[in-house]
Design an enzyme around this catalytic site. Structure first.
Site, PDB file in Angstrom:
ATOM      1  N   ASP A 110      66.945  17.279  46.070  1.00 22.89           N
ATOM      2  CA  ASP A 110      68.217  16.875  45.453  1.00 22.89           C
ATOM      3  C   ASP A 110      69.365  17.846  45.785  1.00 22.89           C
ATOM      4  OD1 ASP A 110      66.707  18.652  43.715  1.00 22.89           O
ATOM      5  OD2 ASP A 110      68.222  18.302  42.185  1.00 22.89           O
ATOM      6  N   HIS A 165      63.654  30.146  40.363  1.00 21.37           N
ATOM      7  CA  HIS A 165      63.489  28.687  40.428  1.00 21.37           C
ATOM      8  C   HIS A 165      62.691  28.359  41.701  1.00 21.37           C
ATOM      9  CE1 HIS A 165      64.525  24.461  39.920  1.00 21.37           C
ATOM     10  NE2 HIS A 165      65.044  24.431  41.122  1.00 21.37           N
TER      11      HIS A 165
HETATM   12 FE    FE Z   1      68.117  20.414  41.369  1.00 20.13          FE
HETATM   13 ZN    ZN Z   2      65.948  22.707  42.291  1.00 12.01          ZN
END
Ligand code: FE
Ligand code: ZN
Length: 253
Positions: free
Chosen positions: A58, A112
């Site tokens: 994304d 992340h």
């Molecule tokens: Fe994202």
């Molecule tokens: Zn991500």
């Protein structure tokens, strides 16, 4: 430089950084090509660079199509050169990236993902934080450790307070519900939530936020707060332990 917010997919934001004199632009994290192309065509702007914060679909979904159409160059973290589609220019931590009138410092902020970076346009006080720092939240820890995410956020906290935060998703309203649960007496947060609700109702982006704003309201940047520790029932714990506890609670919120 003008920043244009381009909503993509469900709740993603891509950003165009536009040099209005030359009608050139960079795009940060194009989730998909179409909304970016639509804007560029309509305003007669040429895309020169594609800046990726990390490799998730994304955030890079539009890379190939945009690169082909505009002959744009893709920029990403050197450690993720195998995972960023169509990468041309590999950048590393603390590097200053300069092309045309665009000038940004690269800051490596793992947690992340291991190769996550942010782009700090220090001359204009703009920071593109991808999925590491959100308004009133932070990204899920997929690849890194709690320590890595914690110290990545500490790096961001040290930037000037007036720095504007442009993050990867419109999660602010949802994030605010978590913040207020464990920081219920935070008057500044209560005020901010009012503002967020108004914007959401009108479907206006809650982005950009600022470092100052996040320092006051984002619970993940407030893990040294006595009140929050008390609310969590872990009075004597370190900031890292408090942060880790908050991250776990948020994952199941
Ligand atoms: Fe994202
Ligand atoms: Zn991500």
């Amino acid at each position: 430089m003008k920043i244009e917010i381009i909503p993509c997919l469900q709740d993603n934001y891509s950003y165009l950084i536009i040099d209005e004199n030359n009608k050139n632009a960079c795009v940060v994290d194009p989730s998909e090509a179409k909304p970016i192309i639509n804007f560029l065509e309509k305003h007669n702007i040429k895309l020169n660079y594609i800046l990726n914060t990390h490799h998730h679909f994304d955030h890079v979904g539009g890379n190939s199509e945009l690169k082909k159409k505009y002959n744009a160059k893709v920029i990403g973290y050197v450690g993720d050169s195998k995972r960023i589609p169509d990468i041309d220019i590999m950048v590393k931590d603390e590097e200053i990236w300069i092309e045309n009138n665009f000038e940004a410092k690269i800051i490596h902020i793992p947690g992340h993902t291991l190769g996550h970076i942010c782009y700090y346009f220090y001359k204009e006080n703009n920071l593109f934080t991808g999925d590491t720092l959100f308004s009133l939240g932070c990204g899920r820890i997929f690849e890194g450790t709690y320590e890595q995410m914690f110290s990545s956020l500490e790096k961001i906290k040290k930037l000037p307070g007036k720095t504007k935060i442009y993050c990867g998703h419109e999660y602010t309203l949802q994030n605010s519900k978590f913040c207020i649960t464990y920081d219920k007496d935070n008057q500044s947060l209560i005020k901010k939530i009012k503002d967020i609700k108004e914007k959401s109702k009108k479907k206006i982006p809650t982005i950009p936020s600022t470092i100052n704003d996040e320092l006051k309201n984002n619970i993940f940047l407030r893990s040294d707060s006595k009140e929050i520790k008390t609310n969590l029932g872990i009075n004597n714990s370190t900031s890292l332990t408090t942060f880790s506890k908050l991250r776990d609670l948020k994952d199941n919120f």
